[in-house]
Design an enzyme around this catalytic site. Structure first.
Site, short mmCIF file in Angstrom:
data_model
loop_
_atom_site.label_atom_id
_atom_site.label_comp_id
_atom_site.label_asym_id
_atom_site.label_seq_id
_atom_site.Cartn_x
_atom_site.Cartn_y
_atom_site.Cartn_z
N TYR A 75 6.12 -10.76 -55.91
CA TYR A 75 6.31 -11.54 -56.84
C TYR A 75 6.79 -11.68 -58.31
O TYR A 75 6.59 -11.90 -59.56
CB TYR A 75 4.41 -12.46 -56.95
N THR A 122 -3.75 -26.16 -45.42
CA THR A 122 -3.95 -28.07 -44.11
C THR A 122 -3.48 -27.41 -43.17
O THR A 122 -2.03 -27.32 -42.10
CB THR A 122 -3.29 -28.53 -44.44
N ASP A 204 22.73 3.17 -15.28
CA ASP A 204 23.56 2.55 -16.46
C ASP A 204 25.11 2.84 -16.32
O ASP A 204 25.80 3.77 -16.69
CB ASP A 204 23.33 3.04 -17.96
C1 SPV Z 1 22.27 2.01 -24.40
O1 SPV Z 1 21.84 1.85 -25.16
O2 SPV Z 1 22.91 2.00 -23.24
C2 SPV Z 1 23.69 2.83 -25.35
C3 SPV Z 1 23.81 3.75 -26.32
O3 SPV Z 1 24.57 2.37 -24.41
S1 SPV Z 1 23.15 5.56 -25.96
O4 SPV Z 1 22.63 4.91 -24.87
O5 SPV Z 1 22.95 6.03 -27.00
O6 SPV Z 1 24.60 5.62 -25.03
MG MG Z 2 24.83 1.48 -23.25
#
Ligand code: SPV
Ligand code: MG
Length: 431
Positions: A75, A122, A204
């Site tokens: 504020y 409330t 991955d």
């Molecule tokens: C992920 O988080 O899957 C990415 C980022 O692609 S990295 O792992 O840094 O490539």
């Molecule tokens: Mg990735």
């Protein structure tokens, strides 16, 4: 006549607000502050009606003599300017993140002898339902999707944290810290291919398919409201990518980031330790253009991720690609690096910004983690993604607990480090 100030940040006036107005009128003339769109968006209270409509709504309430715009959750500016005799608020802010705002107001009022009046909040079924409905509205796809662009426009750095499940989504949604009288929280969520795959015990390498990725997004969406950015890996075949763009957009995902690699994708943090092939500028540009053509709204963003620094192809290659991908229609550029210091990232950002001042820049400071958000912003970065820290925090904690129980043949020793489930479930909303 004395003046009373109350700040409203609601899209609906319910009994609770009317009670505050009634009480306020006993003290003097009531001025209501309408929290601006900018302030609301910054603090994850996304409005579902316009700022002007909110002002009109508050003006129409009997007992409100004037409505002004308050431009920050704190504020400070308003109190300094108006010097109201009283500030009035519900008493439901003594604990939790709003306590910082309360403390700040008490300090401001004490400078000139103003007073804080707190009225009983409330709590009833009707008020609870209205609050819940408003929250649910902000989780609807069209509201959620556009919020990422709104955040880029109003904040110097959009802070994004990784989520790979409903629970991690709740942590990103709800974690708020008070720091030096300011509230801070993450703005959006990153659905990482690395963490989504790892959570399933898989590598991955685009093995976890889009149906599964969409299921993860849906789990997160069911319990959160913040914008979602999907790590779209390479985007796959262009013929498939265009369908996925439509699906993501329809679900309410705000952005997909695709990387300029082809063939079997491996995680970037491996760099050249594994064989990875960068896609040609021509092919990747065509994929971006096809994706942009497929989307139906102006909200959805396709961000191009450049792997030149990861694969040691040099700064010039990274920059040539960045400008080409923007030309092809990319709504943003993500530049990645696996160096432990941020120099090459900052050099890229400076050189990119010399020619392009507006295309949003995204970075993922996993290995170059000493750099601050502020430093990155100074070099033109708009979005910072913390891509895997929550998972890296959880795994060693789980492993240590598993080992301790095995060693002790009971759970007693491990228990003091564990959060009681009673506490965990406070994060989970009941309908
Ligand atoms: C992920 O988080 O899957 C990415 C980022 O692609 S990295 O792992 O840094 O490539
Ligand atoms: Mg990735």
């Amino acid at each position: 006549m004395k003046t009373v100030y109350a700040c409203f940040c609601t899209d609906v006036i319910h009994e609770g607000h009317l009670n505050i107005v009634r009480q306020a009128c006993k003290y003097g003339k009531l001025i209501v502050g309408a929290l601006s769109d900018k302030a609301l968006i910054r603090y994850n209270k996304f409005p579902t009606i316009s700022e002007e409509d909110r002002i009109q709504l508050y003006k129409s309430v009997d007992g409100v003599s004037e409505v002004i715009v308050q431009d920050d959750m704190l504020y400070e500016d308003v109190i300094t300017k108006l010097r109201p005799d009283y500030v009035i608020h519900g008493d439901n802010w003594k604990k939790g993140p709003e306590a910082a705002i309360r403390k700040n107001i008490i300090g401001l009022l004490s400078r000139y002898g103003g007073e804080l009046v707190e009225v009983g909040y409330t709590y009833n079924e009707k008020v609870r339902k209205i609050d819940q409905r408003l929250r649910e509205r902000t989780a609807m796809p069209e509201y959620r999707r556009r919020r990422f662009r709104q955040l880029i426009d109003i904040t110097s750095v959009v802070k994004v944290m990784e989520a790979h499940s409903g629970l991690t989504g709740l942590i990103v949604e709800k974690t708020v810290v008070e720091d030096d009288g300011k509230l801070d929280q993450f703005d959006a969520m990153w659905v990482s291919s690395l963490c989504d795959s790892t959570d399933k015990g898989k590598p991955d390498i685009e093995l976890v398919d889009m149906s599964s990725r969409l299921r993860t997004i849906d789990d997160i969406m069911e319990v959160t409201t913040k914008p979602i950015i999907l790590d779209g890996d390479t985007g796959g075949l262009t013929e498939h990518f265009v369908y996925n763009v439509r699906t993501l957009e329809r679900m309410g995902v705000s952005a997909v980031i695709i990387e300029d690699k082809t063939g079997l994708k491996k995680n970037s943090l491996f760099g050249n330790e594994v064989i990875q092939t960068q896609e040609s500028i021509e092919n990747f540009s065509a994929k971006i253009t096809a994706g942009k053509k497929a989307q139906l709204t102006d909200d959805f963003m396709i961000i191009a991720r450049i792997e030149s620094l990861i694969l040691d192809r040099g700064m010039d290659d990274a920059l040539i690609r960045a400008f080409a991908f923007v030309e092809a229609g990319a709504d943003g550029i993500m530049i990645h690096s696996r160096k432990e210091t941020p120099e090459e990232i900052l050099e890229f950002c400076d050189k990119f910004r010399k020619k392009d001042r507006k295309t949003p820049l995204v970075v993922v400071p996993t290995s170059f983690n000493s750099v601050t958000e502020e430093e990155l912003a100074q070099h033109g970065v708009n979005i910072v993604i913390y891509a895997n820290q929550l998972m890296r925090a959880a795994v060693p904690a789980m492993q240590a607990t598993a080992e301790e129980i095995l060693r002790c043949h009971r759970a007693l020793e491990a228990d003091s480090r564990l959060m009681p489930f009673k506490e965990i479930i406070t994060m989970i909303d009941e309908l």
